[in-house]
Each structure stands twice: as C-alpha cells, then as structure tokens.
Design a protein around this motif. Structure first.
Motif, mmCIF file in Angstrom:
data_model
loop_
_atom_site.group_PDB
_atom_site.id
_atom_site.type_symbol
_atom_site.label_atom_id
_atom_site.label_comp_id
_atom_site.label_asym_id
_atom_site.label_seq_id
_atom_site.Cartn_x
_atom_site.Cartn_y
_atom_site.Cartn_z
ATOM 1 N N ARG A 68 -7.862 -0.230 -0.957
ATOM 2 C CA ARG A 68 -7.242 -1.184 -1.890
ATOM 3 C C ARG A 68 -5.802 -1.518 -1.501
ATOM 4 O O ARG A 68 -5.115 -2.236 -2.216
ATOM 5 N N GLY A 69 -5.370 -0.999 -0.377
ATOM 6 C CA GLY A 69 -4.066 -1.349 0.152
ATOM 7 C C GLY A 69 -2.956 -0.435 -0.320
ATOM 8 O O GLY A 69 -3.134 0.400 -1.208
ATOM 9 N N PRO A 70 -1.752 -0.584 0.272
ATOM 10 C CA PRO A 70 -0.609 0.232 -0.140
ATOM 11 C C PRO A 70 -0.255 0.005 -1.609
ATOM 12 O O PRO A 70 -0.563 -1.047 -2.174
ATOM 13 N N SER A 71 0.409 0.989 -2.213
ATOM 14 C CA SER A 71 0.845 0.846 -3.606
ATOM 15 C C SER A 71 1.796 -0.338 -3.744
ATOM 16 O O SER A 71 1.744 -1.083 -4.728
ATOM 17 N N ARG A 72 2.669 -0.500 -2.748
ATOM 18 C CA ARG A 72 3.602 -1.630 -2.682
ATOM 19 C C ARG A 72 4.276 -1.604 -1.316
ATOM 20 O O ARG A 72 4.121 -0.646 -0.559
ATOM 21 N N VAL A 77 -2.506 -1.751 7.306
ATOM 22 C CA VAL A 77 -1.192 -1.617 6.674
ATOM 23 C C VAL A 77 -0.127 -2.232 7.571
ATOM 24 O O VAL A 77 -0.360 -2.490 8.759
ATOM 25 N N LYS A 78 1.043 -2.456 6.992
ATOM 26 C CA LYS A 78 2.197 -2.925 7.747
ATOM 27 C C LYS A 78 3.368 -1.997 7.466
ATOM 28 O O LYS A 78 3.347 -1.220 6.516
ATOM 29 N N GLU A 79 4.394 -2.098 8.297
ATOM 30 C CA GLU A 79 5.586 -1.280 8.112
ATOM 31 C C GLU A 79 6.211 -1.552 6.754
ATOM 32 O O GLU A 79 6.241 -2.706 6.293
ATOM 33 N N GLY A 80 6.694 -0.497 6.119
ATOM 34 C CA GLY A 80 7.281 -0.621 4.791
ATOM 35 C C GLY A 80 6.301 -0.335 3.672
ATOM 36 O O GLY A 80 6.680 -0.293 2.502
ATOM 37 N N GLY A 81 5.027 -0.130 4.034
ATOM 38 C CA GLY A 81 4.019 0.127 3.012
ATOM 39 C C GLY A 81 4.158 1.515 2.408
ATOM 40 O O GLY A 81 4.262 2.511 3.134
ATOM 41 N N LEU A 82 4.171 1.591 1.069
ATOM 42 C CA LEU A 82 4.166 2.874 0.368
ATOM 43 C C LEU A 82 2.713 3.281 0.191
ATOM 44 O O LEU A 82 1.957 2.624 -0.534
ATOM 45 N N VAL A 83 2.310 4.329 0.882
ATOM 46 C CA VAL A 83 0.899 4.721 0.921
ATOM 47 C C VAL A 83 0.737 6.162 0.461
ATOM 48 O O VAL A 83 1.709 6.889 0.264
ATOM 49 N N TRP A 84 -0.525 6.557 0.317
ATOM 50 C CA TRP A 84 -0.864 7.951 0.022
ATOM 51 C C TRP A 84 -1.583 8.526 1.230
ATOM 52 O O TRP A 84 -2.425 7.866 1.848
ATOM 53 N N VAL A 113 -0.289 12.883 -1.013
ATOM 54 C CA VAL A 113 1.169 12.961 -0.916
ATOM 55 C C VAL A 113 1.692 11.561 -0.593
ATOM 56 O O VAL A 113 1.119 10.864 0.260
ATOM 57 N N PRO A 114 2.775 11.106 -1.247
ATOM 58 C CA PRO A 114 3.302 9.770 -0.942
ATOM 59 C C PRO A 114 3.973 9.732 0.427
ATOM 60 O O PRO A 114 4.570 10.714 0.881
ATOM 61 N N ALA A 115 3.880 8.586 1.069
ATOM 62 C CA ALA A 115 4.494 8.401 2.386
ATOM 63 C C ALA A 115 4.802 6.922 2.570
ATOM 64 O O ALA A 115 4.287 6.066 1.844
ATOM 65 N N VAL A 116 5.629 6.625 3.556
ATOM 66 C CA VAL A 116 5.980 5.241 3.875
ATOM 67 C C VAL A 116 5.672 4.987 5.343
ATOM 68 O O VAL A 116 6.021 5.795 6.217
ATOM 69 N N VAL A 117 5.012 3.864 5.620
ATOM 70 C CA VAL A 117 4.678 3.484 6.989
ATOM 71 C C VAL A 117 5.952 3.010 7.689
ATOM 72 O O VAL A 117 6.608 2.074 7.228
ATOM 73 N N PHE A 122 -3.224 14.371 9.269
ATOM 74 C CA PHE A 122 -3.029 13.503 8.120
ATOM 75 C C PHE A 122 -3.991 12.322 8.161
ATOM 76 O O PHE A 122 -4.290 11.777 9.230
ATOM 77 N N ARG A 123 -4.462 11.938 6.970
ATOM 78 C CA ARG A 123 -5.447 10.876 6.817
ATOM 79 C C ARG A 123 -4.966 9.895 5.761
ATOM 80 O O ARG A 123 -4.417 10.304 4.732
ATOM 81 N N LEU A 124 -5.148 8.622 6.015
ATOM 82 C CA LEU A 124 -4.792 7.613 5.027
ATOM 83 C C LEU A 124 -5.668 7.783 3.791
ATOM 84 O O LEU A 124 -6.881 8.005 3.902
ATOM 85 N N GLY A 125 -5.070 7.709 2.621
ATOM 86 C CA GLY A 125 -5.829 7.870 1.380
ATOM 87 C C GLY A 125 -5.393 6.861 0.331
ATOM 88 O O GLY A 125 -4.612 5.944 0.603
ATOM 89 N N GLN A 126 -5.892 7.043 -0.869
ATOM 90 C CA GLN A 126 -5.510 6.205 -1.997
ATOM 91 C C GLN A 126 -5.870 6.921 -3.288
ATOM 92 O O GLN A 126 -6.742 7.793 -3.302
ATOM 93 N N LYS A 127 -5.165 6.572 -4.356
ATOM 94 C CA LYS A 127 -5.492 7.169 -5.646
ATOM 95 C C LYS A 127 -6.910 6.771 -6.051
ATOM 96 O O LYS A 127 -7.226 5.587 -6.120
#
Length: 832
Positions: free
Chosen positions: A318-322, A411-418, A359-363, A427-432
């Motif tokens: 569903r994409g980055p949180s923001r 995703v693109k740079e600046g994305g707030l992801v889980w 865990v929150p992270a930023v691309v 580490f693996r890309l996830g989402q709520k």
C-alpha cells in the motif's frame, strides 16, 4: 553569687518547662502515633506480577514498582553508602541525633541558611511511612516521637531494611530492589559500586538527582556519596578514584519480562480485580502463576504475526506511510523542500512507536534492486531484492498490480516505511497490517490454556479476539454436527448424497453449495467430513432436525443463544469465540469429556502462601492420562463430565485425521485429499484437524489437535462481513513461496497453525491412537461402504461402533446410479 543563683533557677525552670512541653506535646499527639502492631506490620504497595507456568515474568500491574529485599540481600557497599550520606551516626543515636541537630543549628546561625539536614534515617522512615511530606511544625514534632517509638520497637537492622524497601527513588520505583531494576535492569546484588552509589544518592531529591532526567547532577551527587564513603573509611582512595571516574550507565528499564503475553496479562488482571478488588490486586504483591507455557506462547505470537504478514504481503503493497521530502523535486533553497539530514531523520523516527515486529525507517537511497534505509535508532540497513520483490501494488482486497521489476517501482527516497527482520536476520520491507488474527492452544485433558494471542499488537489494540470476538464459525462446526449424526445412527461408512440442494420457503430459495462446487454423488461420511462437503452436512443435520441439532451442540459448551435455529447451523452460521471452539473441540481429543478452560494455575500472596489453587475439570480422571511433564500441573482435580462416548470421539478424530492425510490410492485413480492436507507439513500422523470458511471468506478458521494439545487459529478483518478477498499469482515469487487464489481456512488460517505447532512439536507427546474397546474394524468397499471380500485398492478397513458395522457384502448389492437415486431419495435427505 546572686548572679549564679539566678542562672541556676533559669536553667532549672527552663529544663522543667522543656520537660513539661515535651510531655504536653506527647499527650497532644499521642492518639495520632502509630501503635506497635502498626509499626511492625508496615505494608508495602507491591505490584501484582503475572508469570508463566515455569515462572517467567509475563507482566506486572501497580502504580509503584517495588521488589522487597531482606537485610541479608542488601549489598554492604549500599548500606555503607546510605549511612555515610544520610546518617553517619545511625548506629549510635536513639532515633534522634542531638549532635546532628546542634551541627545543623550552628550551620543555620553561621550561614543564615539550612546547609545540613538533621533528619536521621529513622526520622526519614517515620516521615515516609506514617506522615505527609508537608513542612509544618506539628508534622516535625510527630516525626520525632514516631522515630523514638520506632527505635524502641525495632532493631537497627530492621529499621534500615524497612527504610531501603520503602523510600522513593523516582520513576515509580520504591525501594532499592525496584530502583536496581528500573535504572539498570538488574538485581541489586549485580550492581557495581558506582551504580550502588548512584542509587544511594537519588533519595536526597528524586527528581533533581535522577540519572535519567539529570545525568550531570546525578553524577555529581553520586560522587558526593562516594566522597562520604571515603571520608568515613568505607572505601579506600584507589577505589574512590576508580568509582568516581566511572561513566553513567543508568537507563530506564521496564519490568524484566521474559515471556511477553499482554493479552494473557490483561485477562488475568481483569480476573484478579474481580476476585480481590482494584486496590488489593494492584498493591498487595500477588503473584499469579498462569497455565501458559513460555515456549508455546512465544511460538504462538510469532505464528500469528508471520501469518498476518504473509496475508498482507500477497495482497500487495500500500506504499510508504508518507514522503518526508520529494526526491524528484528537491528545493535546496527551502528547508521544507530539501532532503532531510540523518540527524533530523533519526529525531523524527525516535518519536514513532514500533508496531509489533515492525520498525519505522526512511528510504535514503534507491538502487536498481535494493534500497538503503535509515532505521529507528540510527543504523543504515540494506533491503535486498528478495525482501522487496513481493511488493506489487495493492489495488483492492481482490486485485493486485503487476509485479515490480525495479526497486524504484516500489518506493522512492524520502519514503517513511516500515521494516522488519526476516528469519535470517535480514531487513524486509513491511507495512502495518489491516487484517487480524488470533490463536489459542489448550491442554484438552484439563483445560489449561497453553498459549493465547488475541491479536497482532496489544499496545495498539487491546481487543482480545480469543475471548471477546464472536465470529461465524464456518465448517469448524461440522465435526459437532457429524458427531450428532453418529449418535443418531450414521457411521463413517454411511453413504450421503453429495448433490445440490434446493429448498423453497415462501418467496425465497436456499441453495447451499459445496466449495468448490464439485459433487461426487453418494459419498461416505468419513470423506464427506474430511472434504468438508456442505450439502452432506445439511443432509446429515436433517436426520436429526434443527432443534435436536441445537440441543446436541450445547453438549460441547456452546450457548444456545449463539446457535441459530435453522438449517444454516450445519454450515457454521453460528457466531462463536475461538476460546469456545477450542474448548468444544477438546472433547474429540480427550475421549468425550467437556473440560473448562483455565488460565490461572494458582495465586500466591506476598509471603509466598497459596491463596488460590485452580480446581480443574479433568478428562479420564479414573484413567490417568500419561502426558509429558510439560503438560502436567499439580492442581486440585475433579472429573470432567462426559458429553459423548469414547467411541464417538474416536470416530470423529479418525475422520478429521483423514482431513489431513486423505484416503484412497492415487496410483489406482481413487485417491483424494481432505481440506486440511497442508497440515502434513508438521510431519505428524497423530494430529487431526478441520478447516473453516464462511461466506465470501469473511472468517477463516483451522482447529487441529492430538491427545495432548488442541489449537485454534482465526483470521479475518475486525469489521464483520468484510471478505478476505483473493490474490493472483505473483510472478516474482516461486510456487513454494506463495499462495494464490481465494482466501479460505485452508490457505489463510491453517498456515498459522502449522507454524505454531512446528515450533513446539518436540515438546508435544506423540499420541498413540488407541482403539476403544467398543470399536471394531472391518474391510469395506470404498464406493458403497458395504463389506467386501476383496483385498485390493477398491477396499479399505473402516472403524465402527460395535453393532453398527454393515452386515451385507458389496456383491449382494447393486450400485445405484445418480439418475436412479433421485427416485429413492426421500425429501432430498440422501441417506443410504
């Protein structure tokens, strides 16, 4: 001489007046002074602690954190530090230190301000235990009298022990035991001299000298304490210099929880409040030992979370949180439009709470098939393509976009992801997740709950889906319906017509159908239950009637109010909680007895005395069940009521074993799978199981069991009625990496059960399937269920309750065709 006489009179009358004042004040405050019994029976506000069956800490409840310690358990260095700093003449005075008072008075006269305190440890104890902290003269007078009273009643060791267990240390820590845990996460006996000196310095001003809030001031105070210890000779110069240079190591620690089970803890908390009241439950130091097994609980939590993530990933990303900045349109002249610095990212992430395993992270950088992320805490991690390629776009619950070919499509740079760690630590890309799930496991022989997980993350949603959620049960109801049919004359070899049903009622029509919509014609009961044939369940229920079926189902502990009085009950339209399902299914695992679920094993008071011991309903109490020590408990027992016969329970378990292992011979063309065939992954032949799926797959279930454990998983959305949808094949993943198609009990709920059982399989006793005395085995024809003289692939052995086995041989019977059968079926019951 006259002057001396006047001075003598003044001293005499002054002394007499002082004595009269002291006596007067004593009688004035006498009624407010604590009695000897009250002083000796000082009660600590000790939090309630909840443990697993093995004694691992699950949680604690209470405003004040306190861990009482005995005098012999207090490190000598801490005793020296407290006495040197707070009351160097502690062992010499009688509760009030006249020398200290004079010294304090001189300091006030000479400096004009209060530079030294005159309160002894005994006076501080009197103030903290029996008085308020206001600064009125009357409170001070009472403090003096209480201190004198305490010294008459208690020894110096008792006073010091009570003082160190009672006084506050900040951050809700009361007493040195709690302080050691809160600031260092250790037992008081494990602390170093600098750490003990730090703790000894806090009571002077719990906020000002708090090492978490004011580390610099706390360090200065710690060194003052060390200096006092050096001055009185408690430590030598070398030790003092080494300790004084030690860094600050204090950090805020919660309770040392070794078996996280928040849904269990909350369930226990509610029961304790009901049993003892809110104040007593939170302050009297109860220790609650549950029936939870630590390894099973950890496995259950991980199984629920991994299964939720698996569902969520196959339905798309569903994409980055923001996006914190627009990487494609950076504005270096504006702070708002510029790329964030690492420091700014870390500060932003520190304010975001983790979500379960996420865990929150930023691309920060996007390569062709990998990305760099700055993870909360400050570490830069790489997410490789294997942990990215699943993330095709989410469109709806039933539709996903094309599989991505590059990381920039995700995703693109600046994305707030889980992000989360996979099994290999990568580490693996996830989402709520938006979907929910629960799992509960029970010992079917005494009702002990071995593991309970009410959702993905308790800290974000306290709704316990094991006990509070009632959801449509789907085909998990069929074993109970089939059990009733066996008690009503059917056998596992009875033929039921697996053909469509149409029922007209006034202006409506009801057409229950199989899922998938395939029909085999006359089919044996064993296969009908194993393959979860809906129309067969309806026809079997009709042999009993709706009312009789409802009454029969209440035998298994289900409330009549939860059971609809119509034919849909045979397909699982009843809304039941997972706890009630796992309890009811226990009857098939334990030989026919209804046990009661039990979460609390025993409760101990602060002295270690047992104030409550569970009385358990035990199956086969006369025939002691031989289980491994893992699943035993020494509590009081009473016989559980028998609700079905041993033979009935055995036959249903046999049919549900076929749900996993199927039947027939594949090489001869008559092999078949049950709906639970994925449970073979655990590699155990002694388990039976049943899937459950409601209309549109709004609720999915799986319940599996052997003689030692029964466990139920549920997966669905919290919003009742929302379908779980379907997925298409993801071309980025292999066949063994994914499940595609419609969601169902077999594909959605069952994998979570498999993960759970696989992790604890070694601790589950292997159950030998003992055949009850009332059961006989005869060779039957696979098609007709009649006796057969053949020994080839067209026959098999089947179990029957004595007296119900067939008496005719297949060669004495002419098979009925589907067309002929229509003329023989009475009101579409289809029983042969």
């Amino acid at each position: 001489m006259g002057w001396l006489k006047k001075l003598g009179k003044l001293v005499f009358f002054g002394t007499l007046l002082s004595i009269l004042v002291v006596i007067g004040f004593y009688f004035y405050v006498k009624d407010d002074l604590p009695t000897e019994d009250l002083i000796r029976d000082v009660k600590f506000q000790i939090p309630m602690k909840v443990y697993t069956a093995e004694g691992e800490l699950i949680s604690q409840f209470g405003e004040k954190r306190r861990t009482p310690v005995l005098y012999s358990e207090i490190p000598q260095e801490l005793k020296d530090a407290i006495i040197a700093t707070e009351d160097s003449r502690f062992y010499d005075h009688f509760g009030i230190d006249p020398i200290g008072i004079v010294r304090s008075a001189i300091a006030v006269i000479s400096t004009g301000r209060k530079a030294q305190g005159a309160s002894t440890i005994t006076m501080q104890l009197a103030r903290n235990v029996f008085l308020s902290l206001d600064k009125r003269w009357m409170r001070k007078i009472k403090e003096l009298y209480i201190a004198l009273h305490i010294e008459q009643i208690m020894s110096k060791e008792e006073i010091l022990t009570l003082y160190l267990n009672k006084i506050p240390f900040g951050n809700r820590a009361f007493g040195i035991g709690a302080a050691a845990q809160v600031y260092y996460g250790k037992d008081i006996s494990e602390l170093t001299l600098p750490q003990l000196a730090m703790i000894a310095g806090i009571p002077k001003a719990t906020t000002r000298y708090n090492p978490i809030r004011n580390p610099d001031l706390a360090k200065w105070r710690r060194n003052v304490v060390l200096g006092r210890m050096h001055t009185v000779g408690a430590i030598d110069t070398a030790t003092f210099e080494e300790a004084k240079s030690a860094p600050i190591t204090a950090k805020l620690h919660g309770a040392k929880i070794t078996a996280p089970a928040p849904y269990v803890a909350e369930q226990v908390r509610k029961e304790m409040v009901e049993r003892f009241g809110l104040e007593a439950a939170y302050t009297e130091g109860f220790k609650v030992f549950t029936t939870i097994k630590g390894d099973a609980q950890i496995a259950a939590r991980q199984a629920v979370r991994s299964n939720i993530h698996a569902y969520d990933e196959r339905h798309g990303y569903r994409g980055p949180s923001r996006y914190l900045w627009d990487a494609e349109n950076l504005d270096t002249t504006s702070e708002a439009g510029a790329e964030w610095s690492s420091e700014k990212i870390v500060k932003h992430l520190s304010r975001i709470k983790n979500y379960g395993d996420l865990v929150p992270a930023v691309v920060t950088n996007v390569m062709e098939q990998q990305i760099y992320v700055l993870v909360k805490g400050g570490n830069v991690e790489i997410i490789d393509w294997d942990n990215l390629k699943w993330a095709r776009p989410y469109i709806s619950d039933t539709k996903q976009g094309d599989a991505p070919e590059t990381a920039s499509q995700i995703v693109k740079e600046g994305g707030l992801v889980w992000v989360r760690e996979d099994e290999s630590g990568n580490f693996r890309l996830g989402q709520k997740p938006t979907v929910s799930s629960s799992l509960v496991a029970m010992n079917p022989n005494n009702g002990d709950i071995l593991a309970l997980v009410g959702g993905y993350d308790f800290s974000h949603n306290q709704y316990n889906r094991v006990t509070q959620a009632k959801r449509q049960i789907g085909s998990n109801i069929k074993p109970f319906v089939y059990s009733g049919a066996l008690d009503n004359g059917a056998t596992l070899a009875t033929l039921i017509n697996d053909a469509p049903i149409t029922k007209w009622e006034k202006n409506s029509v009801w057409r229950p159908s199989n899922s998938p919509e395939t029909y085999n014609g006359p089919t044996r009961v064993r296969r009908g239950l194993a393959e979860s044939k809906n129309v067969m369940a309806v026809r079997l229920m009709r042999t009993m009637g709706v009312d009789k079926t409802v009454d029969y189902l209440t035998r298994f502990g289900f409330s009549k109010a939860d059971l609809p009085s119509n034919e849909t009950i045979s397909l699982g339209s009843a809304a039941l909680s997972p706890l009630s399902v796992v309890t009811g299914m226990s009857a098939f695992a334990n030989g026919g007895f209804l046990v009661e679920s039990n979460l609390i094993e025993r409760i101990e008071n602060v002295a270690g005395d047992t104030v409550y011991q569970a009385t358990k309903m035990v199956a086969n109490l006369e025939e002691t069940v031989n289980l491994e020590e893992t699943f035993k408990s020494p509590s009081a027992e009473m016989p559980a009521p028998r609700v079905i016969s041993t033979e009935n329970a055995f036959l249903i378990s046999e049919a549900l074993n076929s749900s996993i292992w199927g039947g027939g011979t594949w090489s001869k063309g008559n092999g078949w799978n049950g709906t639970s065939w994925r449970a073979r992954a655990i590699g155990r032949r002694d388990f039976s199981g049943k899937t459950g799926t409601t209309n549109d797959a709004a609720d999915t279930w799986f319940t599996g069991f052997n003689a030692s454990i029964v466990a139920t998983t549920w997966v669905g959305f919290d919003a009742p009625g929302r379908p779980l949808g379907r997925t298409t094949f993801n071309s980025n993943l292999g066949n063994n990496e994914q499940v595609s198609g419609a969601e169902a009990g077999a594909t959605t709920a069952l994998p979570g059960w498999v993960t759970f059982i696989s992790q604890i399989s070694d601790s589950i006793p292997l159950a030998n399937r003992e055949i009850p005395e009332g059961i006989v085995s005869v060779r039957i024809d696979r098609k007709t269920g009649l006796l057969s003289r053949k020994t080839d692939h067209t026959t098999e052995f089947e179990y029957f309750i004595k007296g119900t086995e067939p008496t005719k041989y297949v060669d004495e019977f002419s098979p009925i065709t589907i067309d002929e059968e229509k003329d023989l079926i009475d009101e579409e019951e289809g029983i042969f």
